[in-house]
Write an enzyme that holds these catalytic residues in place. Sequence first.
Site, short mmCIF file in Angstrom:
data_model
loop_
_atom_site.label_atom_id
_atom_site.label_comp_id
_atom_site.label_asym_id
_atom_site.label_seq_id
_atom_site.Cartn_x
_atom_site.Cartn_y
_atom_site.Cartn_z
CB VAL A 229 -0.94 -0.02 1.22
CG1 VAL A 229 -1.64 1.32 1.39
CG2 VAL A 229 -1.95 -1.14 1.09
CB CYS B 217 6.36 1.43 6.52
SG CYS B 217 5.45 0.98 5.04
N GLY C 5 -4.57 -7.63 13.15
CA GLY C 5 -4.31 -6.98 11.87
C GLY C 5 -5.08 -7.63 10.74
C1 LIG Z 1 -2.83 -3.77 4.09
C2 LIG Z 1 -1.94 -3.45 5.24
C3 LIG Z 1 -1.58 -2.14 5.52
C4 LIG Z 1 -0.73 -1.81 6.57
N1 LIG Z 1 -0.43 -0.51 6.84
C5 LIG Z 1 0.33 -0.21 7.94
C6 LIG Z 1 0.58 1.13 8.32
O1 LIG Z 1 0.10 2.08 7.70
N2 LIG Z 1 1.39 1.39 9.40
C7 LIG Z 1 1.93 0.35 10.12
O2 LIG Z 1 2.65 0.60 11.09
N3 LIG Z 1 1.68 -0.94 9.81
C8 LIG Z 1 0.89 -1.25 8.73
N4 LIG Z 1 0.63 -2.57 8.43
C9 LIG Z 1 1.22 -3.62 9.25
C10 LIG Z 1 0.23 -4.11 10.30
O3 LIG Z 1 -0.13 -3.08 11.19
C11 LIG Z 1 0.83 -5.28 11.09
O4 LIG Z 1 2.03 -4.86 11.70
C12 LIG Z 1 1.14 -6.49 10.22
O5 LIG Z 1 0.14 -6.67 9.26
C13 LIG Z 1 1.32 -7.78 11.01
O6 LIG Z 1 0.16 -8.12 11.73
P1 LIG Z 1 -0.96 -9.12 11.16
O7 LIG Z 1 -0.23 -10.36 10.70
O8 LIG Z 1 -1.87 -9.36 12.30
O9 LIG Z 1 -1.62 -8.43 10.04
C14 LIG Z 1 -0.22 -2.87 7.36
C15 LIG Z 1 -0.58 -4.18 7.09
C16 LIG Z 1 -1.43 -4.49 6.06
C17 LIG Z 1 -1.78 -5.92 5.81
#
Ligand SMILES: Cc1cc2nc3c(=O)[nH]c(=O)nc-3n(C[C@H](O)[C@H](O)[C@H](O)COP(=O)(O)O)c2cc1C
Lengths: 259, 259, 304, 304
Positions: free
Chosen positions: D71, D130, D265
């Site tokens: 993204v 990020c 997430g």
């Molecule tokens: C589509 C998407 C967008 C994300 N955007 C951000 C963001 O803007 N800032 C951030 O710190 N992490 C972002 N993340 C990371 C998530 O906050 C998280 O750290 C990561 O997905 C791992 O957790 P999960 O496996 O439960 O999704 C994003 C993740 C996804 C999948």
Amino acid sequence: MELKKVVRDLKVVQTIHLNRRHFILELLAPDKLPLILPGQFSQALVTGSPSTFLRRPFSIHSVDYGRNTLRLLVQIKGEGTRHLSLLKAGDTLNLIYPLGNSFSLPATKDVLLVGGGCGVAPLLFLAQFLNQNNIHPTILLGFRTSEEVSEIEEYSKYGKVLVTTDDGTAGEKGLVVDHPVLQRESIPFKKIFCCGPDAMMKAIARMAWMHKTDCEVSLENTMACGFGVCLCCVTPTDKGNERVCMEGPVFNINRLKWR
Amino acid sequence: MELKKVVRDLKVVQTIHLNRRHFILELLAPDKLPLILPGQFSQALVTGSPSTFLRRPFSIHSVDYGRNTLRLLVQIKGEGTRHLSLLKAGDTLNLIYPLGNSFSLPATKDVLLVGGGCGVAPLLFLAQFLNQNNIHPTILLGFRTSEEVSEIEEYSKYGKVLVTTDDGTAGEKGLVVDHPVLQRESIPFKKIFCCGPDAMMKAIARMAWMHKTDCEVSLENTMACGFGVCLCCVTPTDKGNERVCMEGPVFNINRLKWR
Amino acid sequence: MPDLSVNIAGLHFKNPVTTASGTFGYGDEFLEFIDLGRLGGIFVKAVTGKNRDGNAYPRMAETPAGMLNSVGLQNKGVDHFCREIYPRIQDFKTNIIVNVSGSTVEEYVEVAERINELEKVPGIELNISCPNVKLGGMAFGTVPAMATEVTAEVRKVYKKVLMVKLSPNVTSITDLAKAVVDGGADAVTLINTLLGMAIDAERRRPVLSTITGGLSGPAIKPVALRMVWQVHKAVNVPIVGLGGIMNATDAIEFILAGATAIQVGTANFIDPEVSVKIADDIEAYLVRHRIGAVSELIGALRTE
Amino acid sequence: MPDLSVNIAGLHFKNPVTTASGTFGYGDEFLEFIDLGRLGGIFVKAVTGKNRDGNAYPRMAETPAGMLNSVGLQNKGVDHFCREIYPRIQDFKTNIIVNVSGSTVEEYVEVAERINELEKVPGIELNISCPNVKLGGMAFGTVPAMATEVTAEVRKVYKKVLMVKLSPNVTSITDLAKAVVDGGADAVTLINTLLGMAIDAERRRPVLSTITGGLSGPAIKPVALRMVWQVHKAVNVPIVGLGGIMNATDAIEFILAGATAIQVGTANFIDPEVSVKIADDIEAYLVRHRIGAVSELIGALRTE
Ligand SMILES: Cc1cc2nc3c(=O)[nH]c(=O)nc-3n(C[C@H](O)[C@H](O)[C@H](O)COP(=O)(O)O)c2cc1C
Ligand SMILES: Cc1cc2nc3c(=O)[nH]c(=O)nc-3n(C[C@H](O)[C@H](O)[C@H](O)COP(=O)(O)OP(=O)(O)OC[C@H]3O[C@@H](n4cnc5c(N)ncnc54)[C@H](O)[C@@H]3O)c2cc1C
Ligand SMILES: Cc1cc2nc3c(=O)[nH]c(=O)nc-3n(C[C@H](O)[C@H](O)[C@H](O)COP(=O)(O)OP(=O)(O)OC[C@H]3O[C@@H](n4cnc5c(N)ncnc54)[C@H](O)[C@@H]3O)c2cc1C
Ligand SMILES: Cc1cc2nc3c(=O)[nH]c(=O)nc-3n(C[C@H](O)[C@H](O)[C@H](O)COP(=O)(O)O)c2cc1C
Ligand code: FES
Ligand code: FES
């Protein structure tokens, strides 16, 4: 009726296998259907497919508020859709719906619907909706081959149906954009609604621009959520990157960066 | 007959639900069964369970060379076994088998088999095998409750059956090791074969040592492959860390580090 | 018939499909399942200087689309390998590569020297990446200077094809790849397992005796592909790619990302016949796409 | 009724369940699905100094038990956030934490300063991790000295709870955690996504427009758990744990490993109601295990 997104277990009423690649799932909602607009879609949870992690988006093919049912028309593409094709009456399918915006109600009666592949899915519901508003559209449907031509009687209830097939085994041979009805100096439509593969929609858009005909397309995109929070499904528009699952899937071609 | 490991799709002949937690899968092999020894096991591929990545090990419960079928006795533990319980006649189950070593043919006729939980699974096949060698063992089976007591008639074909239940609703109340037949000054067995939860096997082992009775146990362990290549399933023995899936699952208690 | 052969530092592989160390034993356990002669090569279980018992059990935990292991280099040492194992496997009709591990530079050198004498072993894979041994691999595989040193020392005594297997648990995989190429590596293998952990919430205990272990299987494929791609752009030696390969499509993804050969690891546990199927299906892919040789696909990802 | 509340640097959370930045929008998209008041907190989408369009599409690829995204911090900038979004969400009955991103120390400081003025935002989460923005997060999140610097500069202007979200794409997560604690972080969040890649073998192209992207979902859970555990042993500040949490069992695993709160997430995409279910099921776990307060479970893994 409220336009509210819900997560629900729906019961499979029947699975209608149209041909080897396409089938219809008729689904019964556990509570009163929310208001659903033509062009909106659902996110289906595929269970039992180890390689399918995310939900899969499908347009609403038709709605029956009386019986509290809706239908999805699905083309088998990969593991997710293959697993859905195994669903039988009595099974459960979890959906998030209704999602996205919708086709707009046109201010003209000279309306053409164009669909190809699984892009025909939202057009049946749209045709029904147009009829309810006294519009009888021309419906141009593109298929691969005669074997895949299906539901023509259904569409015919709502307007005149034209068919093309890639191999000419039914209707006109060729692509939808090559159909004679579109090969005239001036085409008899003031509004086109189109849904299908990208290349098809772009060809129709070029034609619409040429004829200065208003045109809306329903875009596909890779979706993770379907309800606007992941920003994975954007498409460039006059307002920057917009979400296909929220600001779309239906866009007026003039808003897209396709020229 | 060759003792060779094979990977095969077997056809489910029937699924016999013994009680809420246990069922039997009767499986038809596509080609002549290889020689299978009592105590050997199979690795089953669970399909349709997204959380089940590796195969699941199950002992061979019985073999019918005439009909070319074998049976697994399965206890529902988690997602893998739950999915297996959904298999129906006509479905396919992919197995790698036969795996591991086997119980040894004893030099005595005073033989006791002890099983608890899903550890009873290999004992039916063992009892059958002992009978073919003119041994009629005493078979001591432990269950949770009367509802789970099952296949007693089957076992009775091959020897005298004794039962314990945790709650006393059938047979003697208590653990297998507390059964009166084992609470004597000198027990009437020269060889014990045991399969069940670790704690049960260790209790039986202590008893066997006390009575100087020879004893073999069939160990469980966490397995990734089941055929000796990953080294995930080791247990400490007099020869160092040995593989439960190759040098085991059956070990003489004197070779283990249990004392 | 398309040409499936590939070449790593002069060593010919009849096809790009090999098997990963620690997931294929010494190959002989697979004789009941497949014809080893259909594989490009086999990478046998890690060999160390002396006998190692490995870690206590439990050594395995299933995870989403993968598994953790903490086997910890269990093997009977290089003497035993040369005396007992090598004679048993030397005539396999495939490239036998020995995975060489150690806790000290001296141990790596000692094992490499011994393996160098084995006529029918055309190459070794230095495992500087095993995350399971406390006094071991981890440090070599995560500090570029140490990676260069151990590679260079082994290079002095090892005369055949020297591959170095990298750990993915680093900030910059390209720095490590460059480091071992500087040390004289003929090729790099990537990736080894990611360091992970599993917990049994009911018992409130770690699942593995070692608490943490190495993550393998499809779960790690995206990370592995990324690293192969990064290294392919950064260094000029052949890459042996692996990490979650379950089928020919996965294998081709690695080749497109830059791998000259691939290894099948955890997938062997689920289907002991899969490596040969992958070789067959790669051939089918080439036929379907009218590609004359698999070597045309190496690094051929279209990114324009 | 067990006590579900937890505390991070004086900030009270009614329960340990929060939602991860970038997977929950600004929260309002979820009003149709759940009562936000049932959550401990929500971490809203990354906010940067100026408008960012993010990356070109395709931005998403499904992977085994996970997904990749690229993204790339699409958002309309901090002005827009304060003017348009904040008024809309300020009265949610939960802790609203803003995820702060930037490409330069100045940008981080600028955004943090602006967010500091928002009365109903009790904390920020510095996203130094990020992996998607070229001129951005990556460097801050992988070099300890830079991580300390950006944290310290933000600390000077930000007066409320300062969390720093770490990247897992590093050799030593504990070094990074220590670095941000040195810089003045009140808490650390881990983990962000693993850097991965997906390839379409048929078209021989990368799936994502950016070639590589961030891996999330259950696939990364073992790595995330390991890092939470390592950091829990290494630093003395609360940890917000995440990575592949799909249900209460997963959440409890993170808490046992050392997390004070957890974030949901990717799971939100599959079930938008899941976060509330997780809170309910944590309570059920506590009742079943006769545990009076969830805080008793923090880091309570039995490893003896
Ligand atoms: C589509 C998407 C967008 C994300 N955007 C951000 C963001 O803007 N800032 C951030 O710190 N992490 C972002 N993340 C990371 C998530 O906050 C998280 O750290 C990561 O997905 C791992 O957790 P999960 O496996 O439960 O999704 C994003 C993740 C996804 C999948
Ligand atoms: C808003 C929307 C509405 C849709 N409506 C319908 C519908 O009514 N009926 C219908 O049959 N399909 C519809 N689709 C497409 C449908 O979602 C995909 O075909 C389906 O997700 C494929 O799932 P799978 O697991 O079978 O295939 P996968 O294994 O996921 O993919 C198989 C192949 O299809 C391609 N593919 C997968 N998803 C998409 C996608 N979203 N766009 C383009 N290519 C894709 C993949 O790249 C791959 O090559 C719609 C998509 C969107 C975004
Ligand atoms: C050689 C061998 C022979 C076996 N024979 C039989 C048999 O004949 N019949 C039968 O019902 N079961 C048998 N088992 C046990 C059986 O393999 C497991 O119960 C099964 O793998 C659980 O799978 P699941 O997906 O349902 O559970 P999972 O979801 O994998 O696990 C559910 C729970 O069971 C525990 N568990 C899982 N596997 C094991 C294991 N191997 N040992 C101890 N605890 C475990 C887990 O820790 C977890 O708490 C045998 C195991 C081995 C090693
Ligand atoms: C049980 C097991 C044992 C392993 N032992 C070794 C080893 O001895 N030496 C080594 O270099 N890698 C070892 N590995 C790592 C694999 O060779 C491979 O790098 C890793 O599993 C990733 O590939 P995969 O996902 O295809 O399994 C082992 C992996 C597993 C699962
Ligand atoms: S699919 Fe998530 S925002 Fe559109
Ligand atoms: S399970 Fe792999 S060696 Fe025993």
